[in-house]
Design a protein around this motif. Sequence first.
Motif, PDB file in Angstrom:
ATOM      1  N   THR A  61      38.235  53.751  41.247  1.00 42.91           N
ATOM      2  CA  THR A  61      38.752  52.445  41.642  1.00 42.91           C
ATOM      3  C   THR A  61      40.256  52.552  41.897  1.00 42.91           C
ATOM      4  OG1 THR A  61      39.192  51.782  39.351  1.00 42.91           O
ATOM      5  CG2 THR A  61      37.026  51.210  40.275  1.00 42.91           C
ATOM      6  N   PHE A  62      40.786  51.598  42.651  1.00 39.43           N
ATOM      7  CA  PHE A  62      42.230  51.520  42.850  1.00 39.43           C
ATOM      8  C   PHE A  62      42.627  50.048  42.904  1.00 39.43           C
ATOM      9  CE2 PHE A  62      40.731  50.872  47.110  1.00 39.43           C
ATOM     10  CZ  PHE A  62      41.715  50.098  47.734  1.00 39.43           C
ATOM     11  N   VAL A  63      43.866  49.792  42.571  1.00 42.51           N
ATOM     12  CA  VAL A  63      44.413  48.434  42.629  1.00 42.51           C
ATOM     13  C   VAL A  63      45.282  48.329  43.884  1.00 42.51           C
ATOM     14  CG1 VAL A  63      45.881  46.715  41.515  1.00 42.51           C
ATOM     15  CG2 VAL A  63      44.389  48.190  40.131  1.00 42.51           C
ATOM     16  N   PRO A  64      44.949  47.436  44.816  1.00 44.70           N
ATOM     17  CA  PRO A  64      45.761  47.286  46.031  1.00 44.70           C
ATOM     18  C   PRO A  64      47.216  46.978  45.694  1.00 44.70           C
ATOM     19  CG  PRO A  64      43.682  46.095  46.230  1.00 44.70           C
ATOM     20  CD  PRO A  64      43.775  46.543  44.803  1.00 44.70           C
ATOM     21  N   GLU A  65      48.113  47.465  46.538  1.00 37.99           N
ATOM     22  CA  GLU A  65      49.548  47.306  46.299  1.00 37.99           C
ATOM     23  C   GLU A  65      49.916  45.842  46.054  1.00 37.99           C
ATOM     24  OE1 GLU A  65      52.065  49.311  45.901  1.00 37.99           O
ATOM     25  OE2 GLU A  65      50.882  51.143  46.103  1.00 37.99           O
ATOM     26  N   GLY A  66      49.327  44.957  46.828  1.00 42.28           N
ATOM     27  CA  GLY A  66      49.691  43.550  46.712  1.00 42.28           C
ATOM     28  C   GLY A  66      49.275  42.890  45.416  1.00 42.28           C
ATOM     29  N   GLN A  67      48.415  43.552  44.625  1.00 39.82           N
ATOM     30  CA  GLN A  67      47.929  42.940  43.389  1.00 39.82           C
ATOM     31  C   GLN A  67      48.493  43.596  42.132  1.00 39.82           C
ATOM     32  OE1 GLN A  67      43.717  42.335  43.069  1.00 39.82           O
ATOM     33  NE2 GLN A  67      43.444  42.067  45.275  1.00 39.82           N
ATOM     34  N   LYS A  68      49.267  44.654  42.300  1.00 42.63           N
ATOM     35  CA  LYS A  68      49.718  45.408  41.133  1.00 42.63           C
ATOM     36  C   LYS A  68      50.609  44.602  40.200  1.00 42.63           C
ATOM     37  CE  LYS A  68      49.230  50.084  42.968  1.00 42.63           C
ATOM     38  NZ  LYS A  68      49.903  51.349  43.337  1.00 42.63           N
ATOM     39  N   LEU A  69      51.309  43.582  40.723  1.00 42.97           N
ATOM     40  CA  LEU A  69      52.194  42.776  39.904  1.00 42.97           C
ATOM     41  C   LEU A  69      51.517  41.510  39.391  1.00 42.97           C
ATOM     42  CD1 LEU A  69      55.510  43.089  41.968  1.00 42.97           C
ATOM     43  CD2 LEU A  69      54.765  44.422  39.976  1.00 42.97           C
ATOM     44  N   GLU A  70      50.270  41.301  39.762  1.00 44.46           N
ATOM     45  CA  GLU A  70      49.566  40.112  39.307  1.00 44.46           C
ATOM     46  C   GLU A  70      49.156  40.261  37.839  1.00 44.46           C
ATOM     47  OE1 GLU A  70      46.329  39.178  41.850  1.00 44.46           O
ATOM     48  OE2 GLU A  70      47.557  39.067  43.674  1.00 44.46           O
ATOM     49  N   ALA A  71      48.922  39.127  37.176  1.00 46.20           N
ATOM     50  CA  ALA A  71      48.564  39.131  35.752  1.00 46.20           C
ATOM     51  C   ALA A  71      47.234  39.838  35.518  1.00 46.20           C
ATOM     52  CB  ALA A  71      48.495  37.699  35.239  1.00 46.20           C
ATOM     53  N   GLU A  72      46.275  39.618  36.419  1.00 43.73           N
ATOM     54  CA  GLU A  72      44.964  40.251  36.294  1.00 43.73           C
ATOM     55  C   GLU A  72      44.589  40.904  37.624  1.00 43.73           C
ATOM     56  OE1 GLU A  72      42.066  37.502  34.899  1.00 43.73           O
ATOM     57  OE2 GLU A  72      43.124  37.054  33.023  1.00 43.73           O
ATOM     58  N   PRO A  73      45.181  42.055  37.923  1.00 39.60           N
ATOM     59  CA  PRO A  73      44.879  42.718  39.207  1.00 39.60           C
ATOM     60  C   PRO A  73      43.421  43.138  39.273  1.00 39.60           C
ATOM     61  CG  PRO A  73      46.098  44.179  37.746  1.00 39.60           C
ATOM     62  CD  PRO A  73      46.115  42.834  37.090  1.00 39.60           C
ATOM     63  N   ARG A  74      42.843  43.037  40.461  1.00 41.77           N
ATOM     64  CA  ARG A  74      41.436  43.368  40.663  1.00 41.77           C
ATOM     65  C   ARG A  74      41.305  44.792  41.185  1.00 41.77           C
ATOM     66  NH1 ARG A  74      37.695  43.097  44.853  1.00 41.77           N
ATOM     67  NH2 ARG A  74      39.349  42.370  46.272  1.00 41.77           N
ATOM     68  N   ALA A  75      40.605  45.617  40.422  1.00 38.95           N
ATOM     69  CA  ALA A  75      40.375  46.996  40.850  1.00 38.95           C
ATOM     70  C   ALA A  75      39.279  47.035  41.904  1.00 38.95           C
ATOM     71  CB  ALA A  75      39.992  47.866  39.658  1.00 38.95           C
ATOM     72  N   VAL A  76      39.514  47.784  42.962  1.00 41.49           N
ATOM     73  CA  VAL A  76      38.557  47.902  44.069  1.00 41.49           C
ATOM     74  C   VAL A  76      37.865  49.257  43.978  1.00 41.49           C
ATOM     75  CG1 VAL A  76      38.279  47.957  46.577  1.00 41.49           C
ATOM     76  CG2 VAL A  76      39.990  46.438  45.524  1.00 41.49           C
ATOM     77  N   PRO A  77      36.522  49.275  43.907  1.00 42.11           N
ATOM     78  CA  PRO A  77      35.824  50.563  43.833  1.00 42.11           C
ATOM     79  C   PRO A  77      35.829  51.279  45.175  1.00 42.11           C
ATOM     80  CG  PRO A  77      34.231  48.776  43.960  1.00 42.11           C
ATOM     81  CD  PRO A  77      35.598  48.127  43.869  1.00 42.11           C
ATOM     82  N   PHE A  78      35.799  52.605  45.136  1.00 44.60           N
ATOM     83  CA  PHE A  78      35.694  53.369  46.372  1.00 44.60           C
ATOM     84  C   PHE A  78      34.908  54.650  46.118  1.00 44.60           C
ATOM     85  CE2 PHE A  78      39.400  55.315  44.411  1.00 44.60           C
ATOM     86  CZ  PHE A  78      39.264  56.662  44.719  1.00 44.60           C
ATOM     87  N   LEU A  79      34.346  55.173  47.190  1.00 44.59           N
ATOM     88  CA  LEU A  79      33.639  56.449  47.157  1.00 44.59           C
ATOM     89  C   LEU A  79      34.323  57.405  48.123  1.00 44.59           C
ATOM     90  CD1 LEU A  79      29.868  55.399  47.257  1.00 44.59           C
ATOM     91  CD2 LEU A  79      31.080  56.360  45.318  1.00 44.59           C
ATOM     92  N   LYS A  80      34.509  58.633  47.681  1.00 37.47           N
ATOM     93  CA  LYS A  80      35.086  59.664  48.543  1.00 37.47           C
ATOM     94  C   LYS A  80      34.085  60.787  48.703  1.00 37.47           C
ATOM     95  CE  LYS A  80      39.184  62.593  49.096  1.00 37.47           C
ATOM     96  NZ  LYS A  80      40.480  63.007  48.511  1.00 37.47           N
ATOM     97  N   ARG A  81      33.891  61.229  49.930  1.00 38.05           N
ATOM     98  CA  ARG A  81      32.930  62.296  50.211  1.00 38.05           C
ATOM     99  C   ARG A  81      33.528  63.676  49.954  1.00 38.05           C
ATOM    100  NH1 ARG A  81      28.791  60.871  54.302  1.00 38.05           N
ATOM    101  NH2 ARG A  81      29.060  58.690  54.925  1.00 38.05           N
ATOM    102  N   PHE A  82      32.695  64.570  49.455  1.00 40.15           N
ATOM    103  CA  PHE A  82      33.038  65.979  49.353  1.00 40.15           C
ATOM    104  C   PHE A  82      31.833  66.780  49.834  1.00 40.15           C
ATOM    105  CE2 PHE A  82      36.010  64.214  46.312  1.00 40.15           C
ATOM    106  CZ  PHE A  82      37.141  64.988  46.480  1.00 40.15           C
ATOM    107  N   THR A  83      32.086  67.967  50.337  1.00 39.84           N
ATOM    108  CA  THR A  83      30.997  68.865  50.718  1.00 39.84           C
ATOM    109  C   THR A  83      31.003  70.054  49.777  1.00 39.84           C
ATOM    110  OG1 THR A  83      31.140  68.215  53.047  1.00 39.84           O
ATOM    111  CG2 THR A  83      30.011  70.279  52.552  1.00 39.84           C
TER     112      THR A  83
END
Length: 310
Positions: free
Chosen positions: A110-132
């Motif tokens: 997960t990552f927290v978007p730049e615009g939410q990092k200073l918020e009281a309760e930042p929302r983490a966004v899940p992501f998937l990254k491919r590997f071979t």
Amino acid sequence: MATRAKASAVRSSGERADIYQEVTDRIVAELENGRLPWVQPWSNTVAAPSVPRNATTGRRYSGINVLLLWGSLQQCGFATQRWLTFRQALAAGGNVRKGEKGTTVFFANTFVPEGQKLEAEPRAVPFLKRFTVFNIDQCDGLPIEMTAAPSPQADGDIVPRAERLICATGADLRIGGDKAFYMPALDYIQVPPRFAYFDQVNWYRTVMHETGHWSGHVKRLNRDQTGSFGTHAYMGEEIVAELTAAFVLAELSIQPSVRHADYIGAWIDMLRDDKRAIFKAARLATQAADYILAFEDATVEQTGPDQLAA
């Protein structure tokens, strides 16, 4: 700048959706053809049942990656369950043979978007990254410690090891009757006696399935086990137990089996309705398998491997 960032986020979201759908479609196709990715990966290979590991780090792959790598094992007939990336092969002094096709696996975070990092309760966004990754059978020049065949577990050690693990969990296991089930409200497992099974190892397969359910109790991993029969929640928990048993049994060198083949149609419907369901089930099953296998690790630490083997 904001427009480009928004467009990038949309593309990223679309890519994630494609990944979920792509993998789910693959699993559904296997189920429709009567093949369960967690049961049959050893029918076309000399590889022994085990959980796939990274050849460089020795770490077990987890979650959906186990099913994807088992699928490649089945399709290609590889002799080992050790995998590595193209760069890892080079770093080890070897190389992937020209023309070899790799297997796609995923890293979830997960990552927290730049615009939410200073918020009281930042929302983490899940992501998937491919590997071979590539099986070591697809490589040349790797060091002997990576390519040497692992020592097979003696047949006479498999059942005692499973017995020790079951005892080590401390689960309330009640023997009797003609049905196997886990009772969440009273937190006990009921299984028929061993003589009810033509093949003794099937008793251990059954116990491991029910122990998969047991791991989800509120006192342990606290999974939602409230779904009524036939609902997606109920079928999701059954898949978690199926996968948990498969992961644990493979680690014990026991080939997994399907506990509820009559649920396959319902599982197909569930996966079609929710492309993230198999990812969630595989993730929860990895947690459950790790939880159960930790009892064996603790027993080895307390008793010592030599005493356990005696």
